[in-house]
Motif scaffolding. Structure first.
Motif, PDB file in Angstrom:
ATOM      1  N   GLN A   1     -11.626  60.867  12.555  1.00 15.09           N
ATOM      2  CA  GLN A   1     -10.161  60.844  12.574  1.00 15.09           C
ATOM      3  C   GLN A   1      -9.611  60.136  11.343  1.00 15.09           C
ATOM      4  O   GLN A   1      -8.628  60.588  10.746  1.00 15.09           O
TER       5      GLN A   1
ATOM      6  N   TYR B   1      -5.412  56.495  15.342  1.00 16.83           N
ATOM      7  CA  TYR B   1      -5.028  57.381  14.241  1.00 16.83           C
ATOM      8  C   TYR B   1      -4.161  58.556  14.708  1.00 16.83           C
ATOM      9  O   TYR B   1      -3.905  59.475  13.931  1.00 16.83           O
ATOM     10  N   ASP B   2      -3.716  58.499  15.960  1.00 19.40           N
ATOM     11  CA  ASP B   2      -2.774  59.489  16.490  1.00 19.40           C
ATOM     12  C   ASP B   2      -1.376  58.903  16.299  1.00 19.40           C
ATOM     13  O   ASP B   2      -0.971  57.999  17.037  1.00 19.40           O
TER      14      ASP B   2
ATOM     15  N   ARG C   1       1.149  58.584  19.369  1.00 16.93           N
ATOM     16  CA  ARG C   1       0.643  57.701  20.431  1.00 16.93           C
ATOM     17  C   ARG C   1       0.490  56.266  19.937  1.00 16.93           C
ATOM     18  O   ARG C   1       0.686  55.314  20.700  1.00 16.93           O
ATOM     19  N   TYR C   2       0.143  56.104  18.667  1.00 16.44           N
ATOM     20  CA  TYR C   2       0.067  54.760  18.088  1.00 16.44           C
ATOM     21  C   TYR C   2       1.444  54.091  18.112  1.00 16.44           C
ATOM     22  O   TYR C   2       1.588  52.935  18.506  1.00 16.44           O
TER      23      TYR C   2
ATOM     24  N   VAL D   1      -7.315  62.701   9.471  1.00 15.15           N
ATOM     25  CA  VAL D   1      -5.899  62.526   9.801  1.00 15.15           C
ATOM     26  C   VAL D   1      -5.222  61.540   8.856  1.00 15.15           C
ATOM     27  O   VAL D   1      -4.196  61.847   8.231  1.00 15.15           O
TER      28      VAL D   1
ATOM     29  N   ASP E   1      -8.494  55.615  21.029  1.00 18.15           N
ATOM     30  CA  ASP E   1      -8.149  57.015  20.806  1.00 18.15           C
ATOM     31  C   ASP E   1      -6.717  57.168  20.300  1.00 18.15           C
ATOM     32  O   ASP E   1      -6.340  58.227  19.789  1.00 18.15           O
ATOM     33  N   ARG E   2      -5.910  56.115  20.402  1.00 22.30           N
ATOM     34  CA  ARG E   2      -4.537  56.126  19.903  1.00 22.30           C
ATOM     35  C   ARG E   2      -4.441  55.721  18.432  1.00 22.30           C
ATOM     36  O   ARG E   2      -3.416  55.928  17.803  1.00 22.30           O
TER      37      ARG E   2
END
Length: 397
Positions: A231, A69-70, A73-74, A235, A66-67
């Protein structure tokens, strides 16, 4: 195979290779001077963008996709891994994780060495039909290849898939389709391949390539969840699009895009994108004419390689590994005129010297690529009607 498809053995003098790598030597030296516990300065790890390969694999192994493509947070996860606040983003489709995970099982330094050695070997093997013998190993030290090594990027792997697909196309069309399908790792670099395949009526290759991509999407969606694909498509595409206008960021010096080069020099966006559009149209017309007039696959491969980077508004010099081969083949043609050899040399040097000149206000790299494309395309589009026209005569056996 004729001289338009393979170098005659004439290569640029050693001094050209040395001059072509002056910048990368300086960059490696600067990185080494700033290196402390594997970190360059306070923001980069040795191997630079290979960090995305390793980080993506680590996220998959730890169940934290869940990190991926954020962006914030990545980078926080990357910071925890490497002990610094990174500036990377993961820009690859979810199925790239299948490639990333094995490298993430290894210590970072070992994984980086294996990545560069393994992909470099594949690239040399794939390039041998164009530059045979021991000379093919020189492709690992072209200015473009050295940029790829410094950046720890996909240039060797994508180049190997590109060349292998074109080499297999006449006699092994299904295997060519697999190679072209795997290029979906960086789909924009394959932009001209479906156009040429359609013009040639290469239906088996098209079908296998589509099936390969479909299976990669399906299996990765089952393995990692369909939300990851959503995502990626929403994103990440936006992040990459914003990189077309680099401002004064360092990565802008590495761009091969005419639009990016003009925007960096504060040319109005309408003019910059208009010029890029004209370049795209010119490449599309020239490649179409060369294809329907019967240019063989290995000639089309090098033409498409250069044309791709003339067309793309988003691309960087570490992916010019096949274009370096195109420049060498152009330089080594027995019938090459002095001006054509000069153009080939400038294009050969541009992955590094283009960065320096871009910093001074001249976007050399896109200009050099446009000139090289014209030298490659001119004899193909100006041929007489003795060359068989139409796709049917060129369909693979």
């Amino acid at each position: 195979m004729d001289d338009t498809e393979r170098a005659t053995g004439r290569l640029p003098s050693p001094i050209i290779w040395v001059v072509g790598s002056v910048l990368i030597a300086a960059l490696f030296f600067a990185d080494y001077r700033a290196l402390h516990d594997g970190i360059i300065g306070k923001s980069e790890i040795w191997g630079r963008d290979f960090a995305n390969v390793w980080t993506g694999g680590k996220l998959a192994l730890s169940g934290q996709l869940d990190r991926l493509y954020d962006l914030d947070r990545y980078r926080a996860f990357e910071s925890a891994l490497y002990g610094h606040r990174g500036v990377h983003n993961y820009s690859y489709p979810p199925f790239a994780l299948f490639l990333n995970v094995p490298f993430a099982l290894l210590p970072y330094g070992v994984a980086l060495a294996l990545w560069l050695a393994g992909t470099g070997y594949l690239f040399v093997r794939a390039a041998r039909p164009w530059l045979s013998g021991r000379a093919s190993w020189l492709l690992l030290v072209t200015p473009a290849a050295m940029m790829n090594i410094w950046a720890g990027h996909y240039g060797f792997l994508i180049g190997a898939l590109f060349l292998a697909g074109w080499h297999w196309l006449p006699n092994r069309p299904r295997l060519a389709g697999v190679a072209f399908g795997l290029m979906a790792l960086k789909p924009h670099v394959a932009i001209l391949i479906p156009v040429i395949l359609l013009l040639r009526s290469e239906w088996r290759t098209i079908a296998v390539a589509a099936l390969t991509v479909g299976l990669l999407v399906l299996v990765s969606a089952l393995a990692f969840g369909p939300d990851l694909w959503l995502q990626y498509l929403t994103v990440t595409s936006g992040v990459q699009a914003r990189m077309i206008d680099p401002g004064k960021e360092f990565y802008g010096l590495m761009s091969t895009s005419l639009a990016s080069g003009l925007l960096r020099q504060h040319v109005p966006a309408a003019i910059a994108y208009g010029a890029q559009g004209l370049a795209m149209a010119g490449v599309a017309v020239a490649v179409t004419i060369a294809t329907v007039r019967g240019a063989p696959p290995k000639t089309l491969a090098l033409l498409a390689a250069t044309g791709t980077f003339v067309m793309l508004p988003y691309a960087f010099n570490y992916d010019l590994t096949v274009v370096a081969l195109a420049a060498l083949v152009t330089y080594g043609r027995a019938d090459a005129a002095p001006l054509e050899r000069a153009v080939a040399l400038v294009a050969f040097l541009s992955p590094q010297w283009g960065m320096l000149l871009s910093a001074t206000g001249m976007p050399l790299t896109p200009v050099a690529l446009i000139a090289l494309f014209w030298v490659q395309a001119r004899p193909l589009v100006s041929r007489g009607r003795d060359v068989p026209a139409g796709a049917g005569a060129m369909r693979s056996a």
